[in-house]
Design an enzyme around this catalytic site. Sequence first.
Site, mmCIF file in Angstrom:
data_model
loop_
_atom_site.group_PDB
_atom_site.id
_atom_site.type_symbol
_atom_site.label_atom_id
_atom_site.label_comp_id
_atom_site.label_asym_id
_atom_site.label_seq_id
_atom_site.Cartn_x
_atom_site.Cartn_y
_atom_site.Cartn_z
ATOM 1 C CB SER A 163 -22.166 -28.658 55.579
ATOM 2 O OG SER A 163 -23.360 -29.265 56.014
ATOM 3 C CD GLU B 19 -3.174 -0.644 0.297
ATOM 4 O OE1 GLU B 19 -3.085 0.406 -0.361
ATOM 5 O OE2 GLU B 19 -4.147 -1.413 0.227
#
Length: 826
Positions: free
Chosen positions: A375, A110
């Site tokens: 528990s 590019e």
Amino acid sequence: MYQHALKEKIVIKKRYALGFLAVAAIALVWLIFHQQLPNPLFKAPFSTVLSDRNGELLGAAIAKDEQWRFPPPNLNKSGLNKSGLNKPNHNKQGQNRLAPKFVKALLCFEDRRFYSHVGIDLWAVIRAFWLNLRERRVVSGASTITMQVIRLARKGRPRTVSEKLIEMVWALRLEVTRTKEQILMLYAAHAPFGGNAVGVWAASWRYFGRRPEQLSWAEAAMLAVLPNNPALVHPGRNRAYLKRKRDRLLARMRQERLIDALSCQLAQAEPLPSKPHPLPHAAPHLLAKLQAASHKRSTSRFQTTLDKPIQMRADMIIRRHSARLATNGIHNAAGLILDVKSGAVLAYIGNVAKLNPARHANYVDIVTAPRSTGSILKPFLYAGMLHSGELLPNQLVPDIPTRFGGFAPENYERTYLGATPAFHALARSLNIPAVRLLAEYGIDRFYALLVRMGMTTLRYPAKHYGLSLILGGAEGTLWDITAMYAGLARGASQSVGPHFEASLFFKPHYLIPDNDLPAVKTSRQYSDAAPLGAAACWLTLKALLEVVRPGVDSAWRDFASHRKIAWKTGTSYGLRDGWAVGVTPKYAVGVWVGNADGEGRPDLTGIATAAPILFELFGVLDESAWFKRPFHALSQVKICAHSGYRAGPHCASTEAMLIPHAGLRSVQCPYCRIICCDSKRKWRLHTQCAPVAEINPVKWFVLPPAMEWYYKRRHSGYRTLPPFRRDCLEKLAQDGLPSLSLIYPEKRGRIYIPLELDGQRGRTVFKAAHRNPETTIFWHLDAEYLGATHDLHQLALAPSPGVHTLTLVDLNGEQLARKFTVLNIK
């Protein structure tokens, strides 16, 4: 002369005016130039991205515009925010985070002079002008990457000459205020890559299933050419054209010596991806949580403390077990793995994914959902009483039928041991000893202890929960409870120095701070003072080693490769929640199993459902040495070998034991006493029935009758008191030790006797205990004789509603009377 001077003044005034106009024009142009760029530059939303501690993708949520647009990593250090571009940032740390191969391929394709121009490439403009003039059509736009960033920000604008000029002006403006690396980051974040993939990070994962840094030269080149025409070029179509463009770029890169010939040849031989890859879906519930909170942060990319391999294996384990549990109508499960030292979350399984999520609410994040604790809180009561010196590990605690007002706790197996060591009661998760200990310790104190250790779901005052707090009367989250167990492990590891640090109890965390990526910071501590000491934590975890493991793991001590894990289960009332939490010096693992809608199921217990998952999760983690004994926090003391209390003067057998310093203030053994008997220890005597020379004082371990009645059934070595010689019976009162005890009903007890199906009042079984197993007890109700019992002292009665008095008398004339009330409930 006058006219000449006048002309000079006019010229001077014109010059001043022109100068002023020039300065104003320049200032206006400068002002327009600097105010040209919008802030933020990009308004497109980003996807929410979740990664692990090493940057590996865990999952992502699509952006609001239905695009896969990943935010760049470490956005705040590149001058970006979630909207795009916000403010300049010249901090070099965090820059150059783009994949080097992709950057080289992109610039070669590019903008080869990207690092030398100022946003406009004059040579490219001249070349484009000449080519377009020669071809009589637009074949080159001369756009630099900077100009492409502007075009992406002004998406939807027509590609005209005027628009190109605007792009040039904006590109110059962008180059003035941003570094080249930041401009590349903007392009990489917003360039289209075909389909609904936007940005190189999303495209890399969608097309290749990995990070851009892990791409090959061929893959980087393919991504570099895609934004040039993403509508035409797509890996799913026009494959031949796309491959030609990629290969031409690779050849150009070879010509420019960016890659060597062999790399070019191998790259050109690589095929294109066949179809987009599905994104990872490793932590969907955590992703949803962070997506909802992303508006509070400056980024939608979250790097977590999770470890992807551990997360994936943990998710697989829970899914496999859930498929089995689903046959019993159990459809939800969650798991959490913490690093003990830092509190960092290594695995976060919020629920079972993809198992009929709509029907069984698999979308619910159970990790942070309050559930009945069962528990699972018992170890903290045990540790709290050890820390305060009110309990010793081997101290016998009562396990007999117990009632507190209308609350009558029962053990899971509906049996009684009479008395059992405290550590054994914890390991077997006995309910009655736990409730009795809580009554002794105090509900308010235990409530405060839980809050200081990090329990955030206690929304009501302590009196609201009462004694049921220890048996699941409150709700807790897997997040809080696992963190509390991790606090116990950190406490047990605190073996340097005489002081315990409060900072060992803090919240876990799953996010790595942006300003310190390699490190994992600890979170805010819960309190300034230490809730528990090192000795109490270590002794508690030692007791939890004795919890019986499920299945083949029950014989874990017999294997040379065994691993020590302190762990505990919990099961809520109605079989709605199964818990299992375990710790080692390095890891804390928590598991919850059940149904999100609260439906109970048979066998939905912690030991049957959550425990197998827990131990398989520990199998994923590496092993470590067990906790070192914190000698600095322990004191050696002699304890009674029978009762486990601190040894008193009447204890016949003692043994040395390490206890917390506070245990030195604990009470001495209340069960050992001196009795007088003959030389053969067959009869008890006293001075009013035998000469002093015939009396031998003997140290004897004696439990109260109710405790003794159950205890002796399981302990063949327990010696009951020898009976009194016949001539000493009339002097029994001088002994001062009762032989007769009423187990049920209790003092001022209130009982309810239901009606049978035929409408008649049912019966309730009254129980008594006596030291002499061969004696007879005579029963009276309201002065009316009912009958006698031998050996097994139980009698079924059907008293009418109201207040009654039950009277028992044994053969020795010892008498016991107790009042109780039968409720009249229709």
